[in-house]
Design an enzyme around this catalytic site. Structure first.
Site, PDB file in Angstrom:
ATOM      1  N   GLY A  29       1.009  -1.382   0.107  1.00 49.19           N
ATOM      2  CA  GLY A  29      -0.042  -0.133   0.088  1.00 49.19           C
ATOM      3  C   GLY A  29       0.849   1.202  -0.014  1.00 49.19           C
ATOM      4  CE1 TYR A  30       3.463   2.601  -3.908  1.00 54.52           C
ATOM      5  CE2 TYR A  30       1.393   1.373  -4.331  1.00 54.52           C
ATOM      6  CZ  TYR A  30       2.875   1.681  -4.487  1.00 54.52           C
ATOM      7  OH  TYR A  30       3.441   0.737  -5.525  1.00 54.52           O
ATOM      8  CG  LEU A  31       2.429   5.102   4.244  1.00 55.32           C
ATOM      9  CD1 LEU A  31       3.714   5.056   5.107  1.00 55.32           C
ATOM     10  CD2 LEU A  31       1.329   5.015   5.398  1.00 55.32           C
TER      11      LEU A  31
END
Length: 157
Positions: A29-31
């Site tokens: 996932g991407y912050l």
């Protein structure tokens, strides 16, 4: 930490699955998925990593990359802060000549998408291309994992 040089290709068939010497399940996932930098959380089987990637050069083959292994529980907690749209895939490692191809077979909303990457020492380095390798998509933002997480393959048709 350093400059990552890689090229990306679509994959024409799943013949590579018979040629792999290793495969791993990946969830990421991407912050932050800004075009100038991405901050990614990745769980690879039972290990976890925090990765920061810079903006690609004009050709799309090179960019700065920093990665650090983190505790698995920390990664699971950080997933709660990620932007919408995580990615799940199985990664196959295939040796071809002097290089290793990483082939991602995506799952979920990206089912049916297969992308191969090869890391190189220089942008103009020659390498053997296996028969299952398709069209080159290096530098095409649509095929970056951070883009796929926002606009999954199921929406492309």
């Amino acid at each position: 930490m350093g400059i990552e040089i890689e090229r990306k290709f679509l994959v024409k068939s799943d013949v590579f699955k018979k040629q792999n010497y290793q495969k791993n399940y990946i969830k990421q996932g991407y912050l932050n998925s800004d075009k100038n930098r991405t901050v990614r959380i990745r769980i690879l089987d039972d290990r976890a990593f925090l990765t920061i990637k810079g903006k690609s050069n004009v050709s799309g083959t090179s960019r700065f990359e920093w990665e650090k292994e983190i505790m698995l529980d920390d990664a699971k907690s950080l997933f709660l802060l990620c932007e919408d749209g995580s990615i799940e895939k199985t990664r196959y490692l295939i040796k071809q000549g002097q290089h290793i191809f990483e082939v991602d077979d995506f799952h979920g909303d990206n089912d049916g998408l297969m992308i191969a990457e090869i890391e190189l020492f220089s942008e103009n380095e020659l390498f053997e291309k296996p028969d299952w390798l398709g069209k080159e998509v290096t530098g095409e933002l649509k095929y970056y994992n951070s883009s796929i997480s926002k606009n999954p393959f199921k929406n492309w048709k």
